[in-house]
Design a protein around this motif. Structure first.
Motif, PDB file in Angstrom:
ATOM      1  N   THR A 103       0.817  -1.217   0.000  1.00 57.44           N
ATOM      2  CA  THR A 103       0.000   0.000   0.000  1.00 57.44           C
ATOM      3  C   THR A 103       0.851   1.268   0.000  1.00 57.44           C
ATOM      4  OG1 THR A 103      -0.081   0.144   2.419  1.00 57.44           O
ATOM      5  CG2 THR A 103      -1.796  -1.170   1.332  1.00 57.44           C
ATOM      6  N   ARG A 104       2.152   1.110   0.301  1.00 57.77           N
ATOM      7  CA  ARG A 104       3.108   2.218   0.444  1.00 57.77           C
ATOM      8  C   ARG A 104       2.725   3.128   1.617  1.00 57.77           C
ATOM      9  NH1 ARG A 104       1.446   2.305  -4.287  1.00 57.77           N
ATOM     10  NH2 ARG A 104       0.902   4.498  -4.373  1.00 57.77           N
ATOM     11  N   GLY A 105       1.912   2.633   2.518  1.00 57.92           N
ATOM     12  CA  GLY A 105       1.533   3.367   3.718  1.00 57.92           C
ATOM     13  C   GLY A 105       2.215   2.776   4.931  1.00 57.92           C
ATOM     14  N   GLY A 106       2.095   3.465   6.042  1.00 52.88           N
ATOM     15  CA  GLY A 106       2.691   2.973   7.271  1.00 52.88           C
ATOM     16  C   GLY A 106       2.519   3.985   8.375  1.00 52.88           C
ATOM     17  N   SER A 107       3.491   4.031   9.260  1.00 47.41           N
ATOM     18  CA  SER A 107       3.437   4.995  10.350  1.00 47.41           C
ATOM     19  C   SER A 107       4.851   5.382  10.766  1.00 47.41           C
ATOM     20  CB  SER A 107       2.672   4.431  11.548  1.00 47.41           C
ATOM     21  OG  SER A 107       3.342   3.301  12.065  1.00 47.41           O
ATOM     22  N   VAL A 108       4.932   6.530  11.399  1.00 45.62           N
ATOM     23  CA  VAL A 108       6.191   7.016  11.959  1.00 45.62           C
ATOM     24  C   VAL A 108       5.961   7.303  13.431  1.00 45.62           C
ATOM     25  CG1 VAL A 108       6.948   8.038   9.774  1.00 45.62           C
ATOM     26  CG2 VAL A 108       5.732   9.463  11.442  1.00 45.62           C
ATOM     27  N   LEU A 109       7.054   7.355  14.181  1.00 46.52           N
ATOM     28  CA  LEU A 109       7.008   7.783  15.569  1.00 46.52           C
ATOM     29  C   LEU A 109       7.635   9.164  15.643  1.00 46.52           C
ATOM     30  CD1 LEU A 109       8.161   4.593  17.512  1.00 46.52           C
ATOM     31  CD2 LEU A 109       5.851   5.514  17.327  1.00 46.52           C
ATOM     32  N   LEU A 110       6.868  10.120  16.120  1.00 46.63           N
ATOM     33  CA  LEU A 110       7.424  11.445  16.336  1.00 46.63           C
ATOM     34  C   LEU A 110       8.428  11.356  17.488  1.00 46.63           C
ATOM     35  CD1 LEU A 110       4.200  13.635  16.064  1.00 46.63           C
ATOM     36  CD2 LEU A 110       5.820  12.995  14.256  1.00 46.63           C
ATOM     37  N   ASP A 111       9.253  12.360  17.639  1.00 44.23           N
ATOM     38  CA  ASP A 111      10.273  12.318  18.684  1.00 44.23           C
ATOM     39  C   ASP A 111       9.690  12.252  20.093  1.00 44.23           C
ATOM     40  OD1 ASP A 111      12.248  12.224  16.802  1.00 44.23           O
ATOM     41  OD2 ASP A 111      12.746  14.349  16.927  1.00 44.23           O
ATOM     42  N   ASN A 112       8.421  12.625  20.261  1.00 44.36           N
ATOM     43  CA  ASN A 112       7.784  12.509  21.577  1.00 44.36           C
ATOM     44  C   ASN A 112       7.124  11.138  21.772  1.00 44.36           C
ATOM     45  OD1 ASN A 112       5.423  12.602  20.102  1.00 44.36           O
ATOM     46  ND2 ASN A 112       4.694  14.526  20.962  1.00 44.36           N
ATOM     47  N   GLY A 113       7.299  10.220  20.786  1.00 39.70           N
ATOM     48  CA  GLY A 113       6.775   8.866  20.891  1.00 39.70           C
ATOM     49  C   GLY A 113       5.396   8.667  20.312  1.00 39.70           C
ATOM     50  N   THR A 114       4.792   9.716  19.777  1.00 38.33           N
ATOM     51  CA  THR A 114       3.444   9.622  19.212  1.00 38.33           C
ATOM     52  C   THR A 114       3.484   8.960  17.833  1.00 38.33           C
ATOM     53  OG1 THR A 114       2.831  11.669  20.330  1.00 38.33           O
ATOM     54  CG2 THR A 114       1.405  10.945  18.525  1.00 38.33           C
ATOM     55  N   PRO A 115       2.731   7.870  17.632  1.00 38.61           N
ATOM     56  CA  PRO A 115       2.665   7.270  16.301  1.00 38.61           C
ATOM     57  C   PRO A 115       1.701   8.069  15.415  1.00 38.61           C
ATOM     58  CG  PRO A 115       1.380   5.977  17.848  1.00 38.61           C
ATOM     59  CD  PRO A 115       2.017   7.088  18.638  1.00 38.61           C
ATOM     60  N   VAL A 116       2.114   8.302  14.171  1.00 38.99           N
ATOM     61  CA  VAL A 116       1.267   9.015  13.216  1.00 38.99           C
ATOM     62  C   VAL A 116       1.289   8.229  11.904  1.00 38.99           C
ATOM     63  CG1 VAL A 116       0.880  11.183  11.989  1.00 38.99           C
ATOM     64  CG2 VAL A 116       1.866  11.227  14.291  1.00 38.99           C
ATOM     65  N   PRO A 117       0.115   7.836  11.389  1.00 32.61           N
ATOM     66  CA  PRO A 117       0.082   7.075  10.137  1.00 32.61           C
ATOM     67  C   PRO A 117       0.293   7.975   8.921  1.00 32.61           C
ATOM     68  CG  PRO A 117      -2.139   7.458  10.932  1.00 32.61           C
ATOM     69  CD  PRO A 117      -1.213   8.020  11.973  1.00 32.61           C
ATOM     70  N   PHE A 118       0.741   7.361   7.834  1.00 33.45           N
ATOM     71  CA  PHE A 118       0.818   8.049   6.545  1.00 33.45           C
ATOM     72  C   PHE A 118       0.275   7.120   5.475  1.00 33.45           C
ATOM     73  CE2 PHE A 118       4.951   5.984   7.032  1.00 33.45           C
ATOM     74  CZ  PHE A 118       5.139   5.354   5.800  1.00 33.45           C
TER      75      PHE A 118
END
Length: 68
Positions: free
Chosen positions: A12-27
């Motif tokens: 799907t070329r999608g996923g998620s990242v973790l911001l430096d404060n630990g918050t997961p954010v999908p893309f």
């Protein structure tokens, strides 16, 4: 903004990242495609651009590798 790749689905070329404060954010695939990447591995440092959504949560609009 900088983040760390957390998950990535090559189908799907999608996923998620973790911001430096630990918050997961999908893309989604559109944000991944906008960065011109071909692959993303968990743990890679990335640069993301975001736009606010109606509920105030960040929506990732671009994912690319972090360069120095």
């Amino acid at each position: 903004m900088q983040a760390t790749a957390y998950t990535y689905d090559p189908e799907t070329r999608g996923g998620s990242v973790l911001l430096d404060n630990g918050t997961p954010v999908p893309f989604d695939g559109a944000a991944f495609d906008a960065g011109g990447l071909r692959l993303l591995r968990p743990g890679q440092r990335v640069r993301v651009e975001t736009a606010p959504t109606a509920d105030g949560a960040p929506r990732i609009t671009l994912v690319t590798l972090q360069t120095f």
